[in-house]
Structures are given as C-alpha cells and as structure tokens.
Design a protein around this motif. Structure first.
Motif, short mmCIF file in Angstrom:
data_model
loop_
_atom_site.label_atom_id
_atom_site.label_comp_id
_atom_site.label_asym_id
_atom_site.label_seq_id
_atom_site.Cartn_x
_atom_site.Cartn_y
_atom_site.Cartn_z
N LEU A 253 58.14 -34.81 87.53
CA LEU A 253 57.96 -33.64 86.67
C LEU A 253 57.72 -33.97 85.20
O LEU A 253 56.81 -33.41 84.59
CB LEU A 253 59.16 -32.68 86.80
N PRO A 254 58.50 -34.88 84.61
CA PRO A 254 58.29 -35.08 83.17
C PRO A 254 57.02 -35.84 82.82
O PRO A 254 56.66 -35.93 81.66
CB PRO A 254 59.52 -35.91 82.73
N ARG A 255 56.36 -36.43 83.80
CA ARG A 255 55.16 -37.24 83.50
C ARG A 255 53.90 -36.48 83.88
O ARG A 255 53.51 -36.44 85.05
CB ARG A 255 55.22 -38.54 84.29
N GLY A 256 53.26 -35.88 82.87
CA GLY A 256 52.06 -35.09 83.12
C GLY A 256 50.98 -35.87 83.86
O GLY A 256 50.28 -35.35 84.71
N GLU A 257 50.86 -37.18 83.53
CA GLU A 257 49.80 -38.00 84.15
C GLU A 257 50.05 -38.19 85.65
O GLU A 257 49.12 -38.44 86.41
CB GLU A 257 49.63 -39.35 83.42
N LEU A 258 51.31 -38.07 86.10
CA LEU A 258 51.61 -38.14 87.54
C LEU A 258 51.61 -36.74 88.15
O LEU A 258 51.15 -36.52 89.26
CB LEU A 258 53.00 -38.76 87.78
N PHE A 259 52.17 -35.79 87.37
CA PHE A 259 52.35 -34.44 87.92
C PHE A 259 51.02 -33.74 88.18
O PHE A 259 50.85 -33.08 89.21
CB PHE A 259 53.23 -33.60 86.98
N LYS A 260 50.07 -33.91 87.25
CA LYS A 260 48.80 -33.17 87.36
C LYS A 260 48.06 -33.52 88.66
O LYS A 260 47.73 -32.61 89.44
CB LYS A 260 47.92 -33.46 86.14
#
Ligand code: SF4
Ligand code: SF4
Length: 412
Positions: free
Chosen positions: A123-130
């Motif tokens: 969740l906190p990592r946009g580059e993984l979450f997106k």
C-alpha cells in the motif's frame, strides 16, 4: 484512574504519555454509547472503556494474549470515543502505544502475518500499488470479497492546470489515491486554479505514514513521515508555498500529527512541527472563497447530495460543518444522514483485515445515506469513498469532484 506502570515503560516518553492518558479516564463509560465495535459486537472488551482497561493491565505488566491483541485489532481507531469523552481522554494515542507493546509480546498466526506484511509493503509504495491495482482489476471476479471491494474502476483525472499563480500550495499525492482516484487531486488543482491558487505535487512525497504506523510498524511509519518532510522541505523553507493541502482526511489527520509523533527526533522535530502547522484539509481552504464559488455555481447542481463526514475529519481533525458550508454556499442541497458520527467501517486497512464488521458498518451507513433521498453521496477520504461505493450503485465521490463538475461549464 490510579495507575502503577511496569518498569519496562514507566520512565519512557511513551510510558509517561500513556500514564497521563490512563489517569484522565474516570471509567464513566459514556464512550461505549458511540463506539461502533461495541454497537456491533456488544462486548465490553470491544468498547473504548474495555480496551483502556486491557491496555492498563498490559502497561502494568500483565502478559497480553492473542485475545488481548484481537480486542485491540478490532478497534477502528475512529476516535468517536474521543469526541464523546467528557474527560478529554486521548484514546487514539493510547491505543497506538498499547498496540505496539502488545505486538512485541504476542506472535500472530501465520496467515495474519502474511496478510499484514503484504498490506504494509504494497500500500505505501505507489510504484508497486499502481500496477498491482491494475492487475487486480483484470482478475477482480476471482479475488476474495474483501479485496474485490477495493478494485472499483478508477475515474479519469482530466487535465492539470498549467497556469502560474503567486499563491501556491502543496498537495500530497499519497499512496493509493493516485491509482484509485487520480481525479481527486486534479479536480482540486482545477478548482484552486480558478480561485487563483497554484497546486503543486512534490514528486518525491509518498504515503503519509499512517498505513505502517497504525499497523504497529511504527518505526517504518515514522520513516515515511521523514521521507515526506524531506520532499516538502525545499518548498517550505524557500517560502514558495503558503500551505499543504490534504484531499484525503486520513492523510491530513496524520500529517497534522507529525509534530507530535516526531517530537523526540532531534533532526526532524522542528521541521515536523512547522509542516503540521502549515497543513490544512481542503475544507479549511475553500471557505475563504465561498462567495465566488457560490456566484459561479448557483443553480448548477439541482439534486440532493448526502455528505458522509469521515472519522478522520470530524473526530480526528475536529472539523465539522465546513464541507457542508461550502456546498451550501454553492446552492447545493446537502444533507447529513442519521448517525453521521458513526464510522463507515473503512478505517484504512481495517476493511481488508476485518471484513465482516466493516461490511456491517458499511451497510448500516449506506442505509442511512440512502434514506436521505440523495442522488449522490460525497465524502472527503479515498478509503471511505471506495468502501462505500463497493456497497451501492449510487455514485460516491469526493466533494471537490462535485464542485469541479459544476464549475466545468462555467468560465474559469
Ligand atoms: S474514555 Fe472517557 S468516556 Fe470513556 S470511560 Fe474513560 S472517561 Fe469515560
Ligand atoms: S476508536 Fe472507535 S472503535 Fe476504537 S474504541 Fe474508540 S469509538 Fe470504539
């Protein structure tokens, strides 16, 4: 209430803070009446008073069990109890401290550990979450109910205004919001642009820190906060921006707490304090422009709208009436539902970790919202918006999207 904290904590900053909070509680039980988990589960140990008692025992040296942990886990951290408490007990800080101490002493079952690690890492990592969010949408029908709920189609962001203005403010893109609802910050930028304010997103800022902090990985949460301070500091130090605008009330509540949470960090305490003081929920910015918004929007939205005030707005930040004030000034028939003080069950990662309680609270909230006869539901936090949308065909949007839509046809 009398206390006798154990040696492991009594002479620490956390111990002193917890002790002062525990001593303020007079055990009157007024808070149980407004606690959503007590209303759903009917167990005193799932009420604020019961949890305070459990935490007192642990901080006094009683060994916690998995059952203690479960009662603390089931708390939504909605802070309705803080609003109700006549003695000013700061339950939210106490439960952060109590949960951390219990986490160190009680080993979670494997499936719980796996689920929580995934949430904390993704969740906190946009580059993984997106990309994960996009992939999840493709296989949505195959996923468990609690995850399927979170994968509503994302709305298009639309253009970000390119005009420069002397007045500038910083916005937090956040972690999940850019993937789930990129239109919220874009709509905010368009509305503020029309009002003569340039909105800037600092490229390196990320999660506000709430996800990991409230999942008992408090050091990782504090690291997220320091990371944001570093990303914002050049804009703040140079005097380029007059405020930090938060479009998710959950993030806003956390950023307003940076000063307190980093008070013992010599390198960051002063910066954190300044950042917190400059932070405003979007609903604290727009009242200055009510006259102008009203003149441009008058009569454009004819249908009734119901507003769900997130707990992080009304109980956390103690902001009440401001969103409704802006919408009313714009000529919109906005209403609050019955039980507007109660949590919708979203509560960050809570709806994934405790789906049964979360869905019961969601359905109760939706029944109250729909009883108003509104054709659209608006709120002020991405978590509440996606959680509520998963249970209804009525559109659930951020209130700034409504303002943006109404202004779309007006000259900007
Ligand atoms: S937290 Fe406040 S309302 Fe609840 S029992 Fe303690 S003093 Fe009473
Ligand atoms: S924070 Fe909310 S769920 Fe937790 S004890 Fe207080 S009222 Fe109940």
């Amino acid at each position: 209430m009398q206390t006798n904290l154990a040696d492991f904590i009594k002479d620490t900053p956390e111990g002193r803070e917890a002790d002062a909070i525990l001593r303020a509680c007079v055990h009157c039980g007024f808070c149980t009446a407004t606690c959503p988990t007590y209303q759903v589960l009917g167990d005193e140990l799932d009420s604020p008073r019961g949890r305070i008692y459990l935490m007192k025992q642990v901080l006094e040296g009683v060994e916690p069990t998995r059952k203690t942990q479960l009662h603390l886990d089931r708390c939504l951290t909605c802070l309705n109890c803080e609003t109700t408490c006549p003695s000013g007990v700061r339950y939210g800080r106490l439960v952060d401290i109590g949960r951390r101490v219990v986490e160190e002493r009680v080993k979670r079952p494997l499936d719980d550990r796996v689920k929580r690690t995934m949430l904390k890492e993704f969740l906190p990592r946009g580059e993984l979450f997106k990309p994960a969010f996009k992939a999840g949408q493709l296989v949505r029908p195959l996923l468990p109910y609690s995850l399927r709920d979170k994968l509503q189609p994302a709305r298009r962001a639309g253009p970000w205004p390119q005009r420069e203005h002397a007045r500038k403010m910083l916005a937090l893109a956040g972690c999940v919001q850019p993937a789930m609802a990129p239109d919220i910050n874009a709509a905010t930028a368009r509305v503020l642009d029309m009002l003569g304010i340039q909105l800037i997103e600092a490229p390196k800022a990320g999660c506000c820190g709430a996800v990991r902090f409230h999942m008992n990985d408090q050091e990782a949460g504090l690291q997220d906060m320091r990371h944001n301070i570093d990303a914002w500091w050049p804009y703040v130090e140079s005097g380029q921006v007059e405020a930090l605008v938060m479009t998710a009330s959950g993030c806003g509540f956390t950023v307003k707490e940076y000063g307190h949470l980093l008070a013992h960090d010599q390198a960051y305490a002063a910066k954190a304090e300044r950042i917190s003081k400059m932070t405003r929920d979007l609903s604290e910015i727009l009242p200055e422009f009510e006259g102008e918004i009203g003149a441009r929007m008058a009569g454009r939205i004819k249908e009734r709208v119901a507003f769900h005030p997130p707990c992080t707005l009304q109980h956390g930040q103690k902001i009440r009436g401001k969103v409704e004030g802006v919408l009313r000034a714009a000529g919109i028939d906005v209403v609050l539902p019955a039980e507007s003080h109660l949590c919708c069950g979203s509560a960050g990662t809570y709806s994934v970790l405790h789906p049964e309680i979360a869905h019961e609270l969601r359905d109760r909230k939706l029944a109250n919202l729909e009883a108003t006869g509104a054709k659209e539901i608006v709120s002020a936090n991405i978590g509440c918006i996606s959680h509520l949308q998963s249970g209804t065909a009525t559109p659930v949007t951020h209130w700034i999207e409504l303002v943006d839509r109404a202004l779309a046809g007006a000259a900007r």
